[in-house]
Scaffold this active site. Structure first.
Site, PDB file in Angstrom:
ATOM      1  N   ASP A   1      26.619  26.901 110.780  1.00 25.34           N
ATOM      2  CA  ASP A   1      25.965  25.979 112.070  1.00 25.34           C
ATOM      3  C   ASP A   1      24.492  26.076 111.934  1.00 25.34           C
ATOM      4  O   ASP A   1      23.740  26.574 112.381  1.00 25.34           O
ATOM      5  CB  ASP A   1      26.433  26.889 113.276  1.00 25.34           C
ATOM      6  CG  ASP A   1      25.640  26.151 114.581  1.00 25.34           C
ATOM      7  OD1 ASP A   1      25.101  26.838 115.614  1.00 25.34           O
ATOM      8  OD2 ASP A   1      25.571  24.727 114.493  1.00 25.34           O
TER       9      ASP A   1
ATOM     10  N   ASP B   1      22.082  17.910 118.974  1.00 24.67           N
ATOM     11  CA  ASP B   1      21.730  19.480 118.735  1.00 24.67           C
ATOM     12  C   ASP B   1      21.411  19.884 117.491  1.00 24.67           C
ATOM     13  O   ASP B   1      21.960  20.098 116.551  1.00 24.67           O
ATOM     14  CB  ASP B   1      22.719  20.330 119.450  1.00 24.67           C
ATOM     15  CG  ASP B   1      22.018  21.751 119.373  1.00 24.67           C
ATOM     16  OD1 ASP B   1      22.721  22.537 119.888  1.00 24.67           O
ATOM     17  OD2 ASP B   1      20.871  21.999 119.188  1.00 24.67           O
TER      18      ASP B   1
ATOM     19  N   GLU C   1      29.494  25.557 127.002  1.00 22.68           N
ATOM     20  CA  GLU C   1      29.484  25.142 125.719  1.00 22.68           C
ATOM     21  C   GLU C   1      30.133  26.469 124.629  1.00 22.68           C
ATOM     22  O   GLU C   1      29.172  27.593 124.678  1.00 22.68           O
ATOM     23  CB  GLU C   1      28.067  24.993 124.995  1.00 22.68           C
ATOM     24  CG  GLU C   1      27.954  24.704 123.439  1.00 22.68           C
ATOM     25  CD  GLU C   1      26.638  24.408 123.092  1.00 22.68           C
ATOM     26  OE1 GLU C   1      25.579  24.429 123.974  1.00 22.68           O
ATOM     27  OE2 GLU C   1      26.178  24.001 121.599  1.00 22.68           O
TER      28      GLU C   1
ATOM     29  N   ASP D   1      30.219  21.576 120.320  1.00 23.71           N
ATOM     30  CA  ASP D   1      28.976  21.336 119.381  1.00 23.71           C
ATOM     31  C   ASP D   1      29.909  21.059 118.016  1.00 23.71           C
ATOM     32  O   ASP D   1      30.570  22.179 117.488  1.00 23.71           O
ATOM     33  CB  ASP D   1      28.153  22.634 119.331  1.00 23.71           C
ATOM     34  CG  ASP D   1      26.989  22.664 118.629  1.00 23.71           C
ATOM     35  OD1 ASP D   1      25.928  22.499 119.262  1.00 23.71           O
ATOM     36  OD2 ASP D   1      27.196  22.226 117.482  1.00 23.71           O
TER      37      ASP D   1
ATOM     38  N   HIS E   1      30.041  24.075 115.753  1.00 20.84           N
ATOM     39  CA  HIS E   1      30.660  25.580 116.049  1.00 20.84           C
ATOM     40  C   HIS E   1      32.111  25.610 116.029  1.00 20.84           C
ATOM     41  O   HIS E   1      32.714  26.318 116.593  1.00 20.84           O
ATOM     42  CB  HIS E   1      30.392  25.516 117.745  1.00 20.84           C
ATOM     43  CG  HIS E   1      28.885  25.550 118.178  1.00 20.84           C
ATOM     44  ND1 HIS E   1      28.672  25.745 119.414  1.00 20.84           N
ATOM     45  CD2 HIS E   1      27.947  25.596 117.276  1.00 20.84           C
ATOM     46  CE1 HIS E   1      27.247  26.111 119.346  1.00 20.84           C
ATOM     47  NE2 HIS E   1      26.858  25.832 118.285  1.00 20.84           N
TER      48      HIS E   1
ATOM     49  N   ASP F   1      22.666  23.266 112.094  1.00 24.51           N
ATOM     50  CA  ASP F   1      21.891  22.420 112.982  1.00 24.51           C
ATOM     51  C   ASP F   1      20.894  21.402 112.010  1.00 24.51           C
ATOM     52  O   ASP F   1      19.549  21.201 112.420  1.00 24.51           O
ATOM     53  CB  ASP F   1      21.117  23.234 113.948  1.00 24.51           C
ATOM     54  CG  ASP F   1      22.099  23.932 114.980  1.00 24.51           C
ATOM     55  OD1 ASP F   1      21.987  25.065 114.982  1.00 24.51           O
ATOM     56  OD2 ASP F   1      22.722  23.403 115.809  1.00 24.51           O
TER      57      ASP F   1
ATOM     58  N   HIS G   1      27.676  18.182 121.773  1.00 21.58           N
ATOM     59  CA  HIS G   1      26.327  18.524 120.960  1.00 21.58           C
ATOM     60  C   HIS G   1      26.598  18.145 119.433  1.00 21.58           C
ATOM     61  O   HIS G   1      27.429  18.668 118.895  1.00 21.58           O
ATOM     62  CB  HIS G   1      25.954  19.972 120.825  1.00 21.58           C
ATOM     63  CG  HIS G   1      25.102  20.253 121.972  1.00 21.58           C
ATOM     64  ND1 HIS G   1      24.605  21.695 122.322  1.00 21.58           N
ATOM     65  CD2 HIS G   1      24.573  19.561 123.100  1.00 21.58           C
ATOM     66  CE1 HIS G   1      23.792  21.801 123.446  1.00 21.58           C
ATOM     67  NE2 HIS G   1      24.073  20.405 123.853  1.00 21.58           N
TER      68      HIS G   1
ATOM     69  N   LYS H   1      31.309  28.571 121.015  1.00 20.30           N
ATOM     70  CA  LYS H   1      30.773  28.699 119.665  1.00 20.30           C
ATOM     71  C   LYS H   1      31.884  29.620 118.904  1.00 20.30           C
ATOM     72  O   LYS H   1      32.725  30.451 119.447  1.00 20.30           O
ATOM     73  CB  LYS H   1      29.368  29.425 119.663  1.00 20.30           C
ATOM     74  CG  LYS H   1      28.697  29.469 118.336  1.00 20.30           C
ATOM     75  CD  LYS H   1      27.157  29.493 118.563  1.00 20.30           C
ATOM     76  CE  LYS H   1      26.368  29.258 117.156  1.00 20.30           C
ATOM     77  NZ  LYS H   1      25.094  29.696 117.268  1.00 20.30           N
TER      78      LYS H   1
ATOM     79  N   TRP I   1      25.096  27.854 127.385  1.00 19.19           N
ATOM     80  CA  TRP I   1      25.601  28.517 126.001  1.00 19.19           C
ATOM     81  C   TRP I   1      24.972  29.615 126.210  1.00 19.19           C
ATOM     82  O   TRP I   1      23.737  29.970 126.601  1.00 19.19           O
ATOM     83  CB  TRP I   1      25.018  27.510 125.079  1.00 19.19           C
ATOM     84  CG  TRP I   1      25.281  28.600 123.735  1.00 19.19           C
ATOM     85  CD1 TRP I   1      26.563  28.692 123.238  1.00 19.19           C
ATOM     86  CD2 TRP I   1      24.255  29.224 123.054  1.00 19.19           C
ATOM     87  NE1 TRP I   1      26.280  29.440 122.079  1.00 19.19           N
ATOM     88  CE2 TRP I   1      25.060  29.887 121.898  1.00 19.19           C
ATOM     89  CE3 TRP I   1      23.023  29.246 123.163  1.00 19.19           C
ATOM     90  CZ2 TRP I   1      24.121  30.703 121.241  1.00 19.19           C
ATOM     91  CZ3 TRP I   1      22.096  30.163 122.251  1.00 19.19           C
ATOM     92  CH2 TRP I   1      23.084  30.764 121.032  1.00 19.19           C
TER      93      TRP I   1
HETATM   94  C1  LIG Z   1      19.201  25.582 122.001  1.00 14.07           C
HETATM   95  C2  LIG Z   1      20.671  25.123 122.339  1.00 14.07           C
HETATM   96  O1  LIG Z   1      20.760  25.749 123.481  1.00 14.07           O
HETATM   97  C3  LIG Z   1      21.669  25.662 121.080  1.00 14.07           C
HETATM   98  O2  LIG Z   1      21.302  25.035 119.989  1.00 14.07           O
HETATM   99  C4  LIG Z   1      23.074  25.787 121.620  1.00 14.07           C
HETATM  100  O3  LIG Z   1      23.539  24.545 122.032  1.00 14.07           O
HETATM  101  C5  LIG Z   1      23.642  25.816 120.610  1.00 14.07           C
HETATM  102  O4  LIG Z   1      24.272  25.049 119.764  1.00 14.07           O
HETATM  103  C6  LIG Z   1      23.653  27.233 119.603  1.00 14.07           C
HETATM  104  O5  LIG Z   1      24.311  27.496 118.522  1.00 14.07           O
HETATM  105 MN   LIG Z   2      24.675  23.226 120.800  1.00 16.61          MN
END
Ligand SMILES: C[C@H](O)[C@H](O)[C@@H](O)C(=O)CO
Ligand SMILES: [Mn+2]
Length: 420
Positions: free
Chosen positions: A294, A326, A226, A259, A262, A296, A286, A228, A185
């Site tokens: 986003d 994630d 990955e 993800d 994303h 998390d 993820h 985004k 990523w």
């Molecule tokens: C830490 C990870 O590489 C990161 O969260 C990535 O996976 C991501 O989702 C960035 O938005």
């Molecule tokens: Mn991620």
């Protein structure tokens, strides 16, 4: 009533639909490794000799005391969380978690040897390992560009880092007897409207071509890329968009990693799985929880998480979707965060495996949308919890919220004694 008595009653309700044997469901569920991300344990800090600010347009909020500050502390916290989660899983590492014996080793020079302690620990605990090159929190990522950077020297540095990372992934695969997923990523993108979206994407494609031209045994290391939608500071444009990586992965036989944080707020990853699996042998996830952006957040057993589980199970894709987590919440106990999120991911799969999916598909084929909706809704109040509790008991992990007592005790005895 005992856990077993509750289970027997619940089992009968599910098995009356035919086609579902709860014991078979348990056997299937045990086989599914969840890739648990190490970075929830220390707020994506890592253990490099030079302290770097977190960058890349991602944010960790909160300052709950007791975060891990050494590899030993992080492994101890992971062990505590794993003792509360049913099944055998994988731990997902980032390059910044290298252990270099006090010597500075730059990212492009990392070697398998720098992860030997992680491998020995994984062997001791029967775990697999996954990997990620870290293309953020580094001076050469300071302007937010890496593999798509205009300066070839910067690109070459990150290309070498990714090649080294794939070799480290293969080392994990060889040592642990199960292939590692090495996921790339990058944060590359622009805060405001670009005048040229194509040129950075051409550079990213060329960089990835060079990375994947390096010969790494695919039976030991599986590559993922990955996508985004945006980050902080890349709100207007991200080079590695979903369309870019969906095309790149398909054309180059790599795994496209989706993800769940994303995409646009109403865009559901659950809705993409069947379409992607029609054209890709495998995909990676993820699983995260975006709140407003986003963010998390720790995943909860909400409609989308259950739908992801249902889509994986309905498509007979338990071995085609590499499930990674994630999320990174620093406002709560981090061992609890891992435990809540991973138990919820496994609950989602169990919920799906218990459903009479063939019957529900038949209803749809027959145009019986009344029964389809009625049953999908009624199953939300079937005694799923009694099945889950018994599964936890059988797998030797605490039932219901009893795991929280163990986390609190670990906090009293271990976490609270840290100065972090
Ligand atoms: C830490 C990870 O590489 C990161 O969260 C990535 O996976 C991501 O989702 C960035 O938005
Ligand atoms: Mn991620």
């Amino acid at each position: 009533m005992s856990v077993k008595e509750n289970f027997e009653n619940a089992k009968a309700q599910y098995e009356k639909w035919g086609g579902v044997s709860v014991e078979d469901v348990f056997q299937k569920l045990k086989q599914v490794p969840i890739s648990i991300h190490c970075w929830q344990g220390d707020d994506i800090g890592g253990f490099e000799e030079t302290d770097q600010e977190l960058s890349g347009g991602i944010e960790v909020t909160g300052n709950y005391p007791g975060k891990a500050t050494t590899p030993e502390e992080l492994r101890s916290d992971l062990e505590k969380a794993l003792s509360l989660i049913p099944g055998k899983h994988k731990i997902n590492l980032h390059a910044i978690y290298a252990e270099t014996d006090g010597k500075f080793v730059d990212r492009n020079e990392l070697e398998p040897q720098h992860f030997e302690k992680w491998v020995n620990w994984a062997k001791e605990h029967g775990l697999g390992l996954d990997f990620n090159p870290t293309l953020f929190s580094h001076p050469k990522a300071k302007d937010g560009f890496t593999l798509a950077h205009p300066d070839k020297e910067v690109r070459d540095f990150w290309i070498q880092h990714c090649i080294q990372s794939r070799k480290i992934g293969a080392y994990f695969g060889e040592e642990l007897g199960q292939p590692a997923l090495t996921n790339i990523w990058i944060p590359d993108g622009y805060k405001d409207i670009p005048s040229d979206r194509l040129t950075p994407r051409k550079r990213l494609k060329e960089s990835l071509d060079e990375i994947f031209a390096a010969d790494v045994d695919e039976t030991l290391n599986v590559d993922a890329v990955e996508s985004k939608l945006f980050g902080i500071g890349s709100e207007a444009y991200v080079v590695g968009s979903h369309e870019f990586y969906m095309g790149y992965a398909l054309k180059n036989n790599k795994l496209c990693l989706l993800d769940t944080g994303h995409y646009h707020p109403t865009e559901m990853v659950s809705n993409k799985i069947s379409a992607m699996l029609l054209f890709n042998d495998r995909i990676a996830l993820h699983v995260s929880r975006p709140v407003r952006w986003d963010s998390d957040h720790v995943i909860i057993l909400d409609d989308e998480l259950r739908e992801i589980g249902l889509e994986i199970v309905r498509n007979d894709a338990l071995d085609k979707v590499m499930i990674g987590l994630d999320f990174f919440d620093a406002s709560i106990n981090r061992v609890a965060a891992w435990t809540i999120g991973t138990r919820n991911m496994i609950k989602s799969l169990l919920y799906a495996l218990l459903m009479p999916n063939d019957h529900l598909k038949k209803l749809q084929e027959e145009g019986n949308f009344t029964d389809r909706l009625a049953l999908l809704e009624e199953f939300k109040t079937y005694p799923f919890g009694a099945i889950w509790d018994y599964y936890c008991e059988q797998m030797g992990v605490p039932v219901q919220e009893k795991w929280l007592d163990e986390v609190k005790e670990y906090e009293r005895n271990v976490l609270s004694k840290r100065n972090s």
